[in-house]
Design a protein around this motif. Structure first.
Motif, PDB file in Angstrom:
ATOM      1  N   LEU A 378       0.729  -1.236  -0.018  1.00 21.20           N
ATOM      2  CA  LEU A 378       0.057   0.127   0.145  1.00 21.20           C
ATOM      3  C   LEU A 378       0.840   1.255   0.010  1.00 21.20           C
ATOM      4  CD1 LEU A 378      -2.576  -1.146   2.823  1.00 21.20           C
ATOM      5  CD2 LEU A 378      -2.837  -1.148   0.189  1.00 21.20           C
ATOM      6  N   GLY A 379       0.199   2.278  -0.165  1.00 23.69           N
ATOM      7  CA  GLY A 379       1.013   3.589  -0.067  1.00 23.69           C
ATOM      8  C   GLY A 379       1.416   3.994  -1.647  1.00 23.69           C
ATOM      9  N   ALA A 380       2.282   4.960  -1.986  1.00 25.27           N
ATOM     10  CA  ALA A 380       2.686   5.507  -2.993  1.00 25.27           C
ATOM     11  C   ALA A 380       3.332   4.786  -3.634  1.00 25.27           C
ATOM     12  CB  ALA A 380       3.627   6.932  -2.699  1.00 25.27           C
ATOM     13  N   PRO A 385      -1.914  -2.895  -6.237  1.00 28.58           N
ATOM     14  CA  PRO A 385      -2.596  -2.414  -7.798  1.00 28.58           C
ATOM     15  C   PRO A 385      -1.933  -3.320  -9.012  1.00 28.58           C
ATOM     16  CG  PRO A 385      -2.276  -0.263  -6.712  1.00 28.58           C
ATOM     17  CD  PRO A 385      -1.537  -1.234  -6.046  1.00 28.58           C
ATOM     18  N   GLN A 386      -0.819  -3.285  -8.987  1.00 25.98           N
ATOM     19  CA  GLN A 386       0.054  -4.182  -9.992  1.00 25.98           C
ATOM     20  C   GLN A 386      -0.016  -5.649  -9.717  1.00 25.98           C
ATOM     21  OE1 GLN A 386       1.192  -1.626  -8.478  1.00 25.98           O
ATOM     22  NE2 GLN A 386       2.970  -0.619  -9.456  1.00 25.98           N
ATOM     23  N   ILE A 387      -0.106  -6.174  -8.389  1.00 24.10           N
ATOM     24  CA  ILE A 387      -0.504  -7.432  -7.985  1.00 24.10           C
ATOM     25  C   ILE A 387      -1.623  -7.956  -8.626  1.00 24.10           C
ATOM     26  CG2 ILE A 387      -0.744  -8.999  -6.391  1.00 24.10           C
ATOM     27  CD1 ILE A 387       1.542  -7.686  -4.863  1.00 24.10           C
ATOM     28  N   VAL A 388      -2.802  -7.128  -8.306  1.00 25.33           N
ATOM     29  CA  VAL A 388      -4.129  -7.329  -8.697  1.00 25.33           C
ATOM     30  C   VAL A 388      -4.234  -7.323 -10.212  1.00 25.33           C
ATOM     31  CG1 VAL A 388      -6.535  -6.661  -8.729  1.00 25.33           C
ATOM     32  CG2 VAL A 388      -5.116  -6.616  -6.695  1.00 25.33           C
TER      33      VAL A 388
END
Length: 829
Positions: A378-380, A385-388
């Motif tokens: 999480l965080g900047a 998001p890339q994993i999902v």
């Protein structure tokens, strides 16, 4: 409905455990490798992007073209004098600053230590807005003898960051001078090419000492908002003519602009620009990063291919299920959703395992590549998001073809023909194509790994022109406190038990020092640029350099010793004029003799050349060549041999010792004891030359071993898929094999039949992998001045190894099925 889909998916997985294990494990390994490599790629491409206004910050790099050989060398460093003229000539520049690195000696609590200080213009912190935790960034280095420390440097020296106002003493020309600490900045992240621990104000003298004659630091500039670097680049040729002075070298007028060009590189692109920089911050190149990214995607694709292969192989097993679902009212869209859901479920499980593997192996991987990245969710900088996105892409891509393929079965044809285990049309060719692709990747990685290893070993063992083993090197011989005791130090170190030879020199193995001068040869109109280095007469014997013609230097000859004082300043020019009137003796290497126009080493002996050591005002120093030695490689094997001349100036930068003891550490410590007794205010840093040389190839070695690891992983992933395919193929052909045995086929015949089926794709994979690997490795090897020959051996061995691994993978199934009793085989259905 969704509960029914989940139940069916779980039953399918538990019913076919081999399929489930192979698919999940293969996907997990592929996903883990992909995540690790993408983390590394993201880290390498994020250098200095954390700096405020990084899009407007540029480094002025210098590009030198050797007029004799045409070799091009790009440096992050540049001539400090260009800063003032660039700011004057280009209004697009908002701020510009010079930063010149020097290693100083500090004395604190009675102990002498080294400190690498950047002397910079006050505008440096306007350009590189480092986060200050104490002091005022805008005024921190406005005054001379002020000093700014990083957090870690403050903690190391004082044990606290509350150090503003404190002083620390530096040794300059043998005298102590206090420097006042005015600020502390946060430690610079690992993903930065800015290696600053201590910063002080630069003085005009540091720039004027060198002028246009040498590269002495870094130049950073910040453009005004909206300004384009292209406008400055287009104006640089005219800027050179207006600002670079022309000097007389013999009968030819030259300028530094004849050999140098300059270019602006955005601060975020410096790390991947390929330009040489700080040894502590090794640069990378875009080609390597792109290669790692491609490898990551290829391994992920291999894992996805395994899923597609095994799903299509199992398609026949689920033909009756699909037909019955359609008879009971299921439409094609529902079936597609069902199979895509199964794919996403399987990929999700594999992703959880992959994240576990990545977390466990990340510390080792990070340490191995000397990088500073973490797996943050999480965080900047979060990777969630890339994993999902990867999970969805792999799950959908891996299940899309099987879903559309299975959902198109016609119930009437399947139930009428009782097609529960027939081979679906066309899937065999598809699987063969995919297996070819998998093994082509694996073979290509094995070839690249082998060639990188062979080249790295060649670099480590190649003859550098001297005996690099058994040497101890210590720097800082040119400190003011060391100069008066140099001769005493050499004599006392030579008497140490275990020391065979000792010398003082300004060039050593694994050096980053380059000192060039213009040399005028008889009968030539243009000067030749040659590296010049001050050495004691014992230098050649200590290194074991081979003499080709003439003799080496000796203190028995007055002209072999070219001492000129540094202080006081008013004595320098008269001494230099006296030296020009007298002349000196020099030794050159083979390449320098060739560039000076001598066809054979012996032809150079006794010839006098003009050395541009003192500038146009004093004139050329006559240098008589008394010896020619073999070329020596003091730098990386990537760089060509340097044309060099050696003379004895009386001031040196390094001590070099050849030992013949079985305990080099004891010899190193005894040298340190002598050093500290004679010059207690100059820290001793002796280390083995072999370790320094090995460091030149540490990055190449780490990359090669990384490729080896991922090559093994690629083979494992490919073999997992092959293992699953072999299991299903053997199961599907049980009845055929039984009939063959009834008609007299032997176990060996059955094994050969199955082995050949899976060997053909591997053989074809070689034809795909070899030309691609040859093209990639040819370009990589061309970055070295000395390199191995690109022979067929690595290619043949890689192909043979892949074939052996493939045969070993399927042999178990083949032998087991071949030994099955034909009675059981014929009762199969």
């Amino acid at each position: 409905m969704w509960q029914n889909y989940l139940t069916v998916a779980l039953r399918a997985l538990t019913k076919n455990r081999t399929f489930a294990v192979v698919n999940i494990l293969g996907l997990a390994l592929g996903l883990a490798a992909c995540l690790l490599l993408l983390l590394y790629v993201r880290y390498e491409t994020s250098y200095d992007a954390w700096l405020p206004d990084s899009d407007r910050i540029y480094q002025v790099q210098s590009v030198r073209t050797d007029p004799e050989t045409g070799d091009v060398r790009t440096l992050q460093a540049s001539h400090g004098v260009i800063a003032e003229s660039l700011a004057k000539d280009f209004p697009q520049i908002e701020a510009i600053a010079r930063a010149d690195s020097s290693e100083l000696v500090f004395v604190q609590d009675g102990e002498a230590t080294y400190g690498n200080v950047y002397f910079a213009d006050p505008t440096l912190f306007d350009i590189l807005q480092l986060p200050f935790i104490a002091g005022n960034r805008d005024t921190a280095i406005d005054a001379v003898d002020t000093l700014v420390l990083s957090r870690s440097e403050a903690m190391r020296r004082f044990g606290t960051t509350d150090v503003v106002g404190k002083t620390i003493s530096r040794i300059i020309r043998g005298e102590r001078r206090d420097m006042r600490i005015t600020g502390v900045f946060e430690d610079i992240p690992r993903n930065s090419n800015i290696e600053m621990q201590m910063v002080s104000r630069i003085t005009p003298e540091r720039i004027e000492q060198c002028g246009w004659g040498c590269i002495n630091g870094y130049v950073y500039l910040k453009l005004k908002p909206g300004a384009s670097p292209d406008d400055i680049t287009r104006g640089l040729p005219a800027w050179e003519k207006r600002n670079i002075p022309v000097q007389l070298a013999g009968t030819v007028r030259t300028s530094e602009g004849d050999a140098f060009d300059w270019k602006l590189v955005n601060i975020r692109d410096v790390h991947l620009s390929g330009a040489e920089g700080e040894p502590e911050r090794p640069v990378n190149d875009r080609r390597t990063i792109i290669t790692f990214a491609i490898v990551a995607l290829l391994i992920l694709a291999m894992a996805t291919v395994n899923f597609i292969n095994l799903a299509t192989a199992r398609a026949s097993k689920r033909a009756r299920e699909v037909a019955l679902r359609k008879v009971l009212g299921a439409n094609r869209r529902q079936l597609i959703f069902q199979f895509l859901g199964e794919s996403l479920l399987l990929t999700g499980v594999a992703m959880l395992i992959a994240l576990t593997v990545a977390e466990l192996t990340l510390p080792m991987f990070r340490s191995f590549l000397n990088a500073g990245f973490d797996l943050v969710y999480l965080g900047a900088n979060g990777m969630l998001p890339q994993i999902v996105a990867i999970w969805l892409f792999v799950g959908i891509a891996g299940g899309l073809y099987p879903a559309f393929y299975l959902s198109r079965f016609q119930p009437a044809a399947v139930l009428k023909a009782n097609r529960s285990s027939a081979e679906p049309s066309g899937t065999g060719r598809l699987r063969n194509v995919l297996v070819v692709g998998q093994f082509a990747v694996s073979i290509g990685l094995i070839i690249c790994t082998a060639i990188v290893y062979l080249q790295t070993e060649f670099a480590r063992s190649a003859d550098p022109g001297y005996r690099h083993g058994g040497l101890i090197v210590a720097s800082n011989m040119n400190r003011a406190a060391m100069i008066p005791v140099t001769e005493t130090l050499l004599r006392e170190v030579e008497r140490i038990d275990g020391v065979a030879d000792v010398a003082a020199t300004s060039i050593v193995p694994a050096t980053d020092n380059v000192t060039n001068s213009q040399v005028m040869a008889p009968g030539r109109d243009k000067p030749v640029t040659i590296g010049n280095y001050s050495v004691t007469p014992s230098f050649f014997q200590t290194l074991g350099t081979r003499l080709l013609a003439g003799r080496t230097l000796s203190r028995r000859y007055a002209q072999d010793y070219a001492w000129t004082p540094y202080e006081p300043e008013e004595t320098v020019a008269p001494a230099e004029r006296a030296m020009v009137a007298r002349g000196i003796n020099i030794v050159v290497n083979r390449l320098a003799a060739e560039q000076l126009g001598f066809a054979e080493p012996a032809a150079a002996i006794g010839k006098t050349v003009g050395l541009d050591f003192y500038g146009e005002d004093i004139g050329l120093l006559p240098g008589t060549i008394v010896g020619v030695v073999e070329n020596s490689r003091f730098r990386s094997i990537r760089e060509p041999f340097e044309a060099q001349l050696f003379y004895d100036r009386g001031i040196y930068s390094h001590l070099i010792v050849r030992y013949d003891s079985a305990d080099p550490e004891a010899v190193r410590q005894r040298i340190g004891e002598v050093w500290k007794r004679l010059a207690p205010e100059v820290p001793y840093d002796g280390e083995l030359a072999d370790l320094k040389l090995a460091e030149l190839y540490r990055t190449d070695r780490a990359r090669g071993q990384t490729f080896a690891g991922f090559a093994i992983l690629a083979i494992v992933v490919a073999c997992l898929g092959l293992f699953g395919l072999a299991a299903f193929t053997a199961e599907r052909r049980t009845k055929e094999i039984g009939i063959r045995k009834v008609f007299g086929a032997r176990v060996r015949d059955i094994v050969q039949l199955l082995a050949w089926q899976f060997s053909k794709p591997v053989v074809i994979a070689n034809l795909v992998a070899w030309p691609v690997a040859w093209w990639v490795m040819r370009d990589w090897l061309n970055t070295f001045d000395a390199r191995i020959a690109l022979t067929p051996t690595p290619f043949v061995l890689a192909g043979f190894l892949a074939l052996v691994i493939a045969l070993g993978t399927i042999s178990g199934h083949a032998i087991r099925v071949a030994r099955t009793n034909p009675i059981h085989a014929l009762r199969y259905e």
